[in-house]
Write a protein that holds these residues in place. Structure first.
Motif, PDB file in Angstrom:
ATOM      1  N   THR A   1      36.323  96.824  56.394  1.00 15.66           N
ATOM      2  CA  THR A   1      35.314  95.768  56.319  1.00 15.66           C
ATOM      3  C   THR A   1      34.434  95.869  57.557  1.00 15.66           C
ATOM      4  O   THR A   1      34.863  95.539  58.664  1.00 15.66           O
ATOM      5  CB  THR A   1      35.965  94.373  56.261  1.00 15.66           C
ATOM      6  N   ILE A   2      33.224  96.367  57.367  1.00 18.74           N
ATOM      7  CA  ILE A   2      32.280  96.525  58.484  1.00 18.74           C
ATOM      8  C   ILE A   2      31.033  95.725  58.168  1.00 18.74           C
ATOM      9  O   ILE A   2      30.355  95.976  57.176  1.00 18.74           O
ATOM     10  CB  ILE A   2      31.940  98.012  58.705  1.00 18.74           C
ATOM     11  N   MET A   3      30.755  94.753  59.010  1.00 20.38           N
ATOM     12  CA  MET A   3      29.606  93.881  58.776  1.00 20.38           C
ATOM     13  C   MET A   3      28.310  94.599  59.127  1.00 20.38           C
ATOM     14  O   MET A   3      28.266  95.401  60.070  1.00 20.38           O
ATOM     15  CB  MET A   3      29.736  92.603  59.619  1.00 20.38           C
ATOM     16  N   PRO A   4      27.231  94.341  58.371  1.00 17.64           N
ATOM     17  CA  PRO A   4      25.941  94.963  58.707  1.00 17.64           C
ATOM     18  C   PRO A   4      25.382  94.393  60.007  1.00 17.64           C
ATOM     19  O   PRO A   4      25.745  93.302  60.430  1.00 17.64           O
ATOM     20  CB  PRO A   4      25.062  94.601  57.498  1.00 17.64           C
ATOM     21  N   GLY A   5      24.500  95.162  60.624  1.00 16.99           N
ATOM     22  CA  GLY A   5      23.892  94.704  61.873  1.00 16.99           C
ATOM     23  C   GLY A   5      23.618  95.859  62.801  1.00 16.99           C
ATOM     24  O   GLY A   5      23.863  97.025  62.475  1.00 16.99           O
ATOM     25  N   ALA A   6      23.092  95.541  63.981  1.00 15.69           N
ATOM     26  CA  ALA A   6      22.739  96.568  64.960  1.00 15.69           C
ATOM     27  C   ALA A   6      23.992  97.256  65.493  1.00 15.69           C
ATOM     28  O   ALA A   6      25.081  96.674  65.520  1.00 15.69           O
ATOM     29  CB  ALA A   6      21.949  95.947  66.097  1.00 15.69           C
ATOM     30  N   LEU A   7      23.803  98.511  65.930  1.00 18.59           N
ATOM     31  CA  LEU A   7      24.921  99.298  66.433  1.00 18.59           C
ATOM     32  C   LEU A   7      25.164  98.961  67.902  1.00 18.59           C
ATOM     33  O   LEU A   7      24.519  99.500  68.800  1.00 18.59           O
ATOM     34  CB  LEU A   7      24.633 100.797  66.269  1.00 18.59           C
ATOM     35  N   THR A   8      26.066  98.033  68.133  1.00 17.88           N
ATOM     36  CA  THR A   8      26.425  97.642  69.496  1.00 17.88           C
ATOM     37  C   THR A   8      27.798  98.221  69.832  1.00 17.88           C
ATOM     38  O   THR A   8      28.471  98.785  68.970  1.00 17.88           O
ATOM     39  CB  THR A   8      26.471  96.118  69.608  1.00 17.88           C
ATOM     40  N   MET A   9      28.218  98.070  71.085  1.00 19.37           N
ATOM     41  CA  MET A   9      29.538  98.571  71.477  1.00 19.37           C
ATOM     42  C   MET A   9      30.638  97.849  70.707  1.00 19.37           C
ATOM     43  O   MET A   9      31.658  98.437  70.356  1.00 19.37           O
ATOM     44  CB  MET A   9      29.736  98.372  72.984  1.00 19.37           C
ATOM     45  N   GLN A  10      30.419  96.552  70.449  1.00 17.40           N
ATOM     46  CA  GLN A  10      31.409  95.793  69.672  1.00 17.40           C
ATOM     47  C   GLN A  10      31.537  96.350  68.263  1.00 17.40           C
ATOM     48  O   GLN A  10      32.640  96.475  67.721  1.00 17.40           O
ATOM     49  CB  GLN A  10      31.004  94.320  69.633  1.00 17.40           C
ATOM     50  N   LYS A  11      30.382  96.726  67.690  1.00 19.00           N
ATOM     51  CA  LYS A  11      30.419  97.272  66.326  1.00 19.00           C
ATOM     52  C   LYS A  11      31.051  98.661  66.320  1.00 19.00           C
ATOM     53  O   LYS A  11      31.748  99.031  65.370  1.00 19.00           O
ATOM     54  CB  LYS A  11      29.006  97.324  65.744  1.00 19.00           C
ATOM     55  N   VAL A  12      30.786  99.464  67.378  1.00 19.99           N
ATOM     56  CA  VAL A  12      31.420 100.783  67.459  1.00 19.99           C
ATOM     57  C   VAL A  12      32.943 100.631  67.476  1.00 19.99           C
ATOM     58  O   VAL A  12      33.673 101.368  66.801  1.00 19.99           O
ATOM     59  CB  VAL A  12      30.918 101.540  68.707  1.00 19.99           C
ATOM     60  N   GLY A  13      33.421  99.650  68.256  1.00 19.96           N
ATOM     61  CA  GLY A  13      34.859  99.384  68.292  1.00 19.96           C
ATOM     62  C   GLY A  13      35.382  98.949  66.931  1.00 19.96           C
ATOM     63  O   GLY A  13      36.477  99.339  66.503  1.00 19.96           O
ATOM     64  N   GLU A  14      34.580  98.149  66.222  1.00 26.94           N
ATOM     65  CA  GLU A  14      34.973  97.686  64.883  1.00 26.94           C
ATOM     66  C   GLU A  14      35.054  98.869  63.912  1.00 26.94           C
ATOM     67  O   GLU A  14      35.997  98.967  63.111  1.00 26.94           O
ATOM     68  CB  GLU A  14      33.931  96.679  64.398  1.00 26.94           C
ATOM     69  N   ILE A  15      34.075  99.787  64.004  1.00 24.11           N
ATOM     70  CA  ILE A  15      34.089 100.976  63.133  1.00 24.11           C
ATOM     71  C   ILE A  15      35.312 101.842  63.433  1.00 24.11           C
ATOM     72  O   ILE A  15      35.995 102.330  62.527  1.00 24.11           O
ATOM     73  CB  ILE A  15      32.788 101.785  63.318  1.00 24.11           C
TER      74      ILE A  15
END
Length: 333
Positions: free
Chosen positions: A182-196
Motif C-alpha cells: 500500500t503506497i499512497m500517491p504523492g511527491a517522492l520524499t524521504m518518508q515515501k522512499v522509506g515507505e516504498i
C-alpha cells in the motif's frame, strides 16, 4: 567478421522469438471461457438497471467489437493485431477501464516491476556468485559446507512458496512488514522512499532467496572444477597468493557460464516476479496481468504479455551481445 556474424545471428533469433511469442499471445485469450464483450455488456446492463433496449445493446456490441478489433475473420483480426503491435505499438483502450488506454496502465505499472526485478536480480546474482566462488574455492572449509547446504535448501523451492513463508513469518507471526503493498500517491520524499522500501522488502526478499540458491550452486561447481585445472595448479606451484588465484585465475573463467545461465533464466526470473507481485498485491505488471485475465480484458492481456516477452527477450539479447566483452574467444573466433 566472426563477431558480426555472431551479432546478426543473435538479433535474428531475437526477432523470431518476438514474432512467435506475440503470435501465441494473440491466440491464447481465445481459449479462455466466455466472451469479454458479452461480459462487459452484462455489467453495463446491470449498472443501468436493465434499461438498455435490444437495439442499444446490439449497437453497443457492434461498437465494442469494432473498437477492440474483434470484427472480421480470425486471420484478418490477426493481421490487424500484428500491424498494431509492430508498427504503431498501440494496444487500444482497456476493456475494464475504458476509455483509458492500455499503454497508460503499463506506463504506471512498469517502473515498479522494473525496479523490483532489476534490484533483486542484481542482488541475487552478485551475492550468490560471490558466495559460490568462495564455497567452491575453499570447499574444505566448514563455512563452505554450510553455504552449500543453504544453496541446496533454497534452490528447489518455488518463488510462491518462499513468498508465502515470508508472509507467514514477517506479516503474521512477527508483523514487521505489511501483508500487501500500500503506497499512497504523492511527491517522492524521504518518508515515501522509506515507505516504498518497507512495502517492497518482502516481495524483493522472496525473489532474492529464490535466485540465490541456483547462483550459489552453479558458481560453486564451476569454481571447484576450475581450481583443479592445470593452469591454476601451475600458478599455485609458482607461489601465487590464494586470493590472486581465486580472483584472476578461477573467477574470470568460472563466471562465464553464469552469464549464460543468467540469460537462460531470465524468463523464469520474470515469471517469478509476476507471481510474487500477485501474492503481495504489488502495483506492477503482474497485478495488471491478474486483473486482465480475471476481467477477460483482451487488450490488457495483449499489452502486458507482449511487454513481458519483449522485456525478457531484449534482456537475453543484451546479455548475449555483451558476452564477447567477457569472453575473448568469441571476439576473435
Amino acid at each position: 567478421m566472426g563477431l558480426i556474424k555472431y551479432i546478426a545471428g543473435r538479433v535474428g533469433v531475437y526477432l523470431v522469438v518476438l514474432f512467435t511469442g506475440i503470435t501465441i499471445i494473440f491466440f491464447l485469450p481465445r481459449f479462455m471461457p466466455g466472451d469479454p464483450i458479452e461480459g462487459y455488456i452484462g455489467r453495463m446492463q446491470y449498472q443501468a438497471g436493465q434499461t438498455l433496449s435490444a437495439e442499444d445493446v446490439e449497437s453497443l456490441r457492434a461498437s465494442l467489437r469494432e473498437l477492440y478489433g474483434l470484427t472480421g475473420s480470425l486471420p484478418s483480426q490477426y493481421l490487424g493485431f500484428i500491424k498494431r503491435v509492430f508498427i504503431s505499438g498501440d494496444f487500444g483502450p482497456s476493456l475494464a477501464g475504458y476509455p483509458r488506454p492500455v499503454s497508460e496502465y503499463i506506463a504506471t505499472a512498469l517502473p515498479w516491476t522494473l525496479g523490483l526485478l532489476t534490484m533483486t536480480t542484481i542482488l541475487a546474482w552478485t551475492t550468490g556468485n560471490l558466495i559460490g566462488l568462495f564455497a567452491g574455492f575453499f570447499h574444505n572449509k566448514r563455512i563452505a559446507t554450510v553455504l552449500e547446504v543453504i544453496g541446496v535448501t533454497l534452490y528447489p523451492i518455488p518463488y510462491y512458496i518462499l513468498a508465502l513463508v515470508l508472509i507467514i513469518l514477517f506479516a503474521y507471526i512477527w508483523p514487521i512488514f505489511p501483508l500487501s503493498t500500500t503506497i499512497m500517491p504523492g511527491a517522492l520524499t524521504m518518508q515515501k522512499v522509506g515507505e516504498i522500501f518497507r512495502n517492497s522488502f518482502l516481495p524483493g526478499m522472496a525473489l532474492v532467496l529464490a535466485g540465490f540458491g541456483w547462483n550459489v550452486l552453479g558458481m560453486k561447481a564451476m569454481a571447484y572444477s576450475t581450481k583443479e585445472e592445470a593452469f591454476v595448479n601451475y600458478a599455485r606451484l609458482k607461489g601465487t597468493p590464494p586470493f590472486t588465484i581465486m580472483i584472476h585465475y578461477v573467477w574470470r573463467n568460472a563466471f562465464l557460464p553464469q552469464i549464460t545461465a543468467l540469460a537462460l533464466h531470465m524468463g523464469m526470473i520474470f515469471n517469478g516476479a509476476i507471481l510474487t507481485e500477485m501474492l503481495f498485491s504489488y502495483p506492477g505488471v503482474g497485478s495488471l496481468i491478474r486483473s486482465a485475465i480475471g476481467n477477460g480484458d483482451y487488450n490488457m492481456i495483449y499489452g502486458t504479455l507482449s511487454l513481458s516477452i519483449v522485456a525478457v527477450a531484449t534482456t537475453a539479447l543484451a546479455i548475449d551481445l555483451l558476452y564477447p566483452l567477457f569472453d575473448p574467444r568469441i571476439r576473435y573466433k
